[in-house]
Write an enzyme that holds these catalytic residues in place. Structure first.
Site, mmCIF file in Angstrom:
data_model
loop_
_atom_site.group_PDB
_atom_site.id
_atom_site.type_symbol
_atom_site.label_atom_id
_atom_site.label_comp_id
_atom_site.label_asym_id
_atom_site.label_seq_id
_atom_site.Cartn_x
_atom_site.Cartn_y
_atom_site.Cartn_z
ATOM 1 N N LYS A 12 0.985 -1.160 -0.008
ATOM 2 C CA LYS A 12 -0.033 0.134 0.119
ATOM 3 C C LYS A 12 0.845 1.448 -0.092
ATOM 4 O O LYS A 12 0.815 2.364 -0.798
ATOM 5 C CB LYS A 12 -0.849 0.068 1.337
ATOM 6 C CG LYS A 12 -1.626 1.307 1.549
ATOM 7 C CD LYS A 12 -2.719 1.505 0.441
ATOM 8 C CE LYS A 12 -3.246 3.037 0.250
ATOM 9 N NZ LYS A 12 -4.109 3.278 1.383
ATOM 10 N N CYS A 58 -3.845 10.584 1.424
ATOM 11 C CA CYS A 58 -3.024 9.361 0.964
ATOM 12 C C CYS A 58 -1.598 9.728 0.320
ATOM 13 O O CYS A 58 -0.451 9.312 1.138
ATOM 14 C CB CYS A 58 -3.534 8.361 -0.083
ATOM 15 S SG CYS A 58 -5.107 8.054 0.070
HETATM 16 N N1 SAJ Z 1 -2.216 14.711 -8.783
HETATM 17 C C1 SAJ Z 1 -1.526 15.596 -9.773
HETATM 18 N N2 SAJ Z 1 -1.137 14.725 -10.935
HETATM 19 C C2 SAJ Z 1 -1.401 13.524 -11.227
HETATM 20 C C3 SAJ Z 1 -2.440 12.873 -10.379
HETATM 21 C C4 SAJ Z 1 -2.920 13.549 -9.076
HETATM 22 O O1 SAJ Z 1 -0.874 16.503 -9.484
HETATM 23 O O2 SAJ Z 1 -1.283 13.010 -12.335
HETATM 24 C C5 SAJ Z 1 -2.517 15.401 -7.701
HETATM 25 C C6 SAJ Z 1 -4.108 15.765 -7.481
HETATM 26 O O3 SAJ Z 1 -4.207 16.983 -8.076
HETATM 27 C C7 SAJ Z 1 -4.181 15.608 -5.916
HETATM 28 C C8 SAJ Z 1 -3.166 14.671 -5.605
HETATM 29 O O4 SAJ Z 1 -2.366 14.622 -6.651
HETATM 30 O O5 SAJ Z 1 -3.942 16.844 -5.481
HETATM 31 C C9 SAJ Z 1 -3.669 13.276 -5.277
HETATM 32 O O6 SAJ Z 1 -4.618 12.832 -6.351
HETATM 33 P P1 SAJ Z 1 -5.061 11.268 -6.602
HETATM 34 O O7 SAJ Z 1 -5.844 11.301 -7.820
HETATM 35 O O8 SAJ Z 1 -3.805 10.539 -6.112
HETATM 36 O O9 SAJ Z 1 -6.043 11.321 -5.493
HETATM 37 P P2 SAJ Z 1 -6.266 10.533 -4.117
HETATM 38 O O10 SAJ Z 1 -5.186 11.381 -2.981
HETATM 39 O O11 SAJ Z 1 -7.669 10.389 -3.622
HETATM 40 O O12 SAJ Z 1 -5.325 9.292 -4.320
HETATM 41 C C10 SAJ Z 1 -6.235 8.103 -4.123
HETATM 42 C C11 SAJ Z 1 -5.092 6.734 -3.824
HETATM 43 N N3 SAJ Z 1 -5.919 5.732 -3.535
HETATM 44 C C12 SAJ Z 1 -5.732 4.854 -2.277
HETATM 45 O O13 SAJ Z 1 -4.870 5.482 -1.632
HETATM 46 C C13 SAJ Z 1 -6.416 3.818 -2.229
HETATM 47 C C14 SAJ Z 1 -4.226 6.581 -4.865
HETATM 48 O O14 SAJ Z 1 -3.321 5.348 -4.571
HETATM 49 C C15 SAJ Z 1 -5.007 6.314 -6.276
HETATM 50 O O15 SAJ Z 1 -4.042 6.030 -7.152
HETATM 51 C C16 SAJ Z 1 -6.051 7.422 -6.244
HETATM 52 O O16 SAJ Z 1 -6.915 7.740 -5.394
HETATM 53 C C17 SAJ Z 1 -6.824 7.033 -7.924
HETATM 54 O O17 SAJ Z 1 -6.766 8.101 -8.639
HETATM 55 O O18 SAJ Z 1 -7.336 6.177 -7.922
#
Ligand code: SAJ
Length: 438
Positions: free
Chosen positions: A222, A276
Site C-alpha cells: 500500500k 494518501c
Molecule cells: N495529482 C497530480 N497529478 C497527477 C495525479 C494527481 O498533480 O497525475 C494530484 C491531484 O491534484 C491531488 C493529488 O495529486 O492533489 C492526489 O490525487 P489522486 O488522484 O492520487 O487522488 P487521491 O489522493 O484520492 O489518491 C487515491 C489513492 N488511493 C488510495 O490510496 C486507495 C491513490 O493510490 C490512487 O491512485 C488514486 O486515489 C486514484 O486515482 O485512484
C-alpha cells in the site's frame, strides 16, 4: 482453530468488529453487515455513534449507496455502533481502521492505533483474528501492533489470537465501489491466517484478486503504490519546470511521451494534496528505519510540496510584467479542494499557496464551488482583482471563458484554459509547464 473460524465465517456466524468508523471503517462495517455478519462498530466519537445508530451516515461528500446501505443494516440490527470496547468480547474478527497520520517530521503518529490495541487487548476473544486495515509503515505489525496486543491481552499472537494486515484502497466518492472492486493483499502472520483472511474478504469482494502475503509485504504494497504515484507526479512536475524554461507545453510533451510503449507520464500540476499521497511515501520511508539510503522518495515529496510555491513565483513574475508586486495585489485563488470536483481540502496545495501569498502581503480571496466556506459567484469575486490563480481543475471552472474573469493576470496551475485564448484576451498568462513562447 483457524479452520473452525473459516467455517464460521462461511456460515456468517463469526461475529465481526470494526474499530474506527471513519471514511474507511464505516463502509467496511456496512458491507460486512450487508454480507450477513453481525458487526459491532467501536467509535471514539459518541456523536458519530449516535448518528450511525440512528441510521444516518456521518460521512461528508457524495458517497453513492452508503447512506442507504447504512440505514438498511442498522434497521436490520446487523450493525451496531458503540463507544464501549466491551462489545468486542465475543467478536471473532476485529478490523482496525483508525487514522495513521505522519507528523511534520514525517514520523508516523500511531496514537490512535496504539490506544485501539491497548483497549482491545483486555477484551480480545481467544482465537480471534485481528486485521489492521489502516495504512501503516512496513514493520508496524511486528514492532507496534503485536507487542501491544500481547502485552494488553496477556496472550500470544499465533497461539491465542491471530494477526494480519489488509490495507484498504478507498477513494473519497468511491468508498463502496472501491471496496467491492479493488484487489486486496491479505497479509497474514502465517499462510493459514492469510487463507482465513481470504475467506473473510471474499464475502464482500466477489471478483477482485485476494492475494496472500505476509504482513510486511502487505504493509509495503500500500505505501509503495502511493509512493509510486507521488514519484511519478513529481517527475511530471519537474518536466513541467523544464518546459517552462525551454518554451514548451508539458501537456503536449506528455501526450507524445505516452505514445511510447510502457510510458505513463503523469499530469503536472499545482501540487499534491489529499489524505494518501502526501503521507504514504513517508510511511514507506519510515519502514526502512534508516537501514537504506532514500533519496528519490523524499526528493519527490519536496518537488511536489514545492509546486504551490512555484505557482506563487509565476504569479509574482506575471504581476511584475505589469509593474506590480505581490504586496497589495488583490488575488483570487480558484480552487481550495485537493482534487477536482471534490469538497475534500485535506493537505490542499491551495492552503500552501494562500499562506505564501498572504505572507508576501497580497490580499487573497478564495473561491471553490465544492467547499462550503468558499462558494459564491466566481465572476463577481474576480471583479476588481489584479490576478486569478487556478489551483483545481473543477469542471465549473473549465466551463468559463477566461476573458469573463476580467482580470489582467491569470496563472493556470492545472492548465484548464488555452494559453492562446488567454493571450488573445489581453491577459498576462503563466501556466505550470507552459513556457512563455507557447
Ligand atoms: N495529482 C497530480 N497529478 C497527477 C495525479 C494527481 O498533480 O497525475 C494530484 C491531484 O491534484 C491531488 C493529488 O495529486 O492533489 C492526489 O490525487 P489522486 O488522484 O492520487 O487522488 P487521491 O489522493 O484520492 O489518491 C487515491 C489513492 N488511493 C488510495 O490510496 C486507495 C491513490 O493510490 C490512487 O491512485 C488514486 O486515489 C486514484 O486515482 O485512484
Amino acid at each position: 482453530m483457524l479452520s473452525e473460524l473459516q467455517d464460521r465465517i462461511a456460515r456468517r456466524e463469526a461475529r465481526l468488529a470494526v474499530i474506527g468508523l471513519g471514511y474507511v471503517g464505516l463502509p467496511v462495517a456496512c458491507m460486512f453487515a450487508e454480507a450477513g455478519f453481525h458487526v459491532s462498530g467501536v467509535e471514539i466519537r459518541a456523536d458519530r455513534v449516535a448518528r450511525i445508530n440512528a441510521g444516518e451516515s456521518p460521512i461528508e461528500g457524495e458517497e453513492p449507496g452508503l447512506a442507504e446501505l447504512l440505514a438498511q443494516v442498522v434497521a436490520t440490527g446487523r450493525l451496531r455502533a458503540t463507544t464501549d470496547y466491551e462489545a468486542l468480547r465475543d467478536c471473532d474478527i476485529v478490523l482496525i481502521d483508525v487514522e495513521t497520520p505522519v507528523d511534520e517530521d514525517h514520523v508516523p503518529r500511531y496514537g490512535a492505533l496504539r490506544s485501539a490495541c491497548r483497549a482491545l487487548g483486555p477484551v480480545l476473544k481467544p482465537g480471534a483474528l485481528v486485521i489492521v486495515e489502516s495504512t501503516i509503515a512496513p514493520g508496524t505489525i511486528d514492532r507496534v501492533v503485536r507487542p501491544l496486543l500481547e502485552e494488553s491481552s496477556g496472550s500470544h499472537s499465533g497461539v491465542d489470537f491471530y494477526l494480519g494486515a489488509c490495507p484498504e484502497r478507498v477513494m473519497p466518492g468511491k468508498l463502496l465501489s472501491n471496496l467491492r472492486s479493488l484487489s486486496r493483499v491479505c497479509g497474514g502472520e502465517t499462510p493459514e491466517v492469510s487463507a482465513t483472511m481470504m475467506v473473510l474478504y471474499r464475502a464482500i469482494i466477489p471478483q477482485a484478486d485476494l492475494d496472500a502475503a505476509d504482513c510486511v509485504t502487505a504493509e509495503l504494497v500500500k505505501t509503495t503504490e502511493n509512493a509510486f504515484r507521488d514519484v511519478n507526479i513529481a517527475f511530471a512536475n519537474e518536466v513541467a519546470l523544464i518546459c517552462e524554461a525551454v518554451g514548451a507545453n508539458v501537456d503536449r510533451v506528455r501526450e507524445l511521451v505516452n505514445k511510447s510503449p510502457g510510458r505513463n507520464m503523469h499530469v503536472a500540476g499545482a501540487g499534491v494534496g489529499g489524505h494518501c499521497i502526501p503521507k504514504d511515501p513517508w510511511l514507506l520511508a519510515y519502514g526502512a528505519q534508516g537501514r537504506a539510503e532514500l533519496r528519490l522518495i523524499p526528493t519527490a515529496r519536496a518537488v511536489n510540496d514545492g509546486m504551490p510555491l512555484h505557482v506563487a513565483a509565476l504569479l509574482e513574475e506575471a504581476l511584475a510584467e505589469r509593474g506590480q508586486s505581490l504586496r497589495g495585489a488583490r488575488v483570487l485563488v480558484m480552487g481550495y479542494a485537493y482534487l477536482e470536483n471534490s469538497d475534500d481540502t485535506r493537505n490542499s496545495p491551495s492552503e500552501v499557496l494562500v499562506g505564501a501569498l498572504r505572507a508576501a502581503g497580497a490580499d487573497v480571496r478564495i473561491h471553490d464551488p465544492w467547499v462550503e466556506d468558499y462558494q459564491g459567484d466566481v465572476l463577481a469575486m474576480a471583479q476588481g482583482c489584479d490576478a486569478a490563480v487556478v489551483m483545481v481543475a473543477h469542471t465549473a471552472y473549465k466551463a468559463l471563458d477566461p476573458g469573463q474573469l476580467g482580470v489582467p493576470v491569470l496563472v493556470d496551475g492545472r492548465r484548464i484554459y488555452d494559453p492562446v485564448r488567454v493571450h488573445a484576451a489581453g491577459i498576462t498568462y503563466r501556466g505550470v509547464g507552459v513556457g512563455k513562447r507557447t
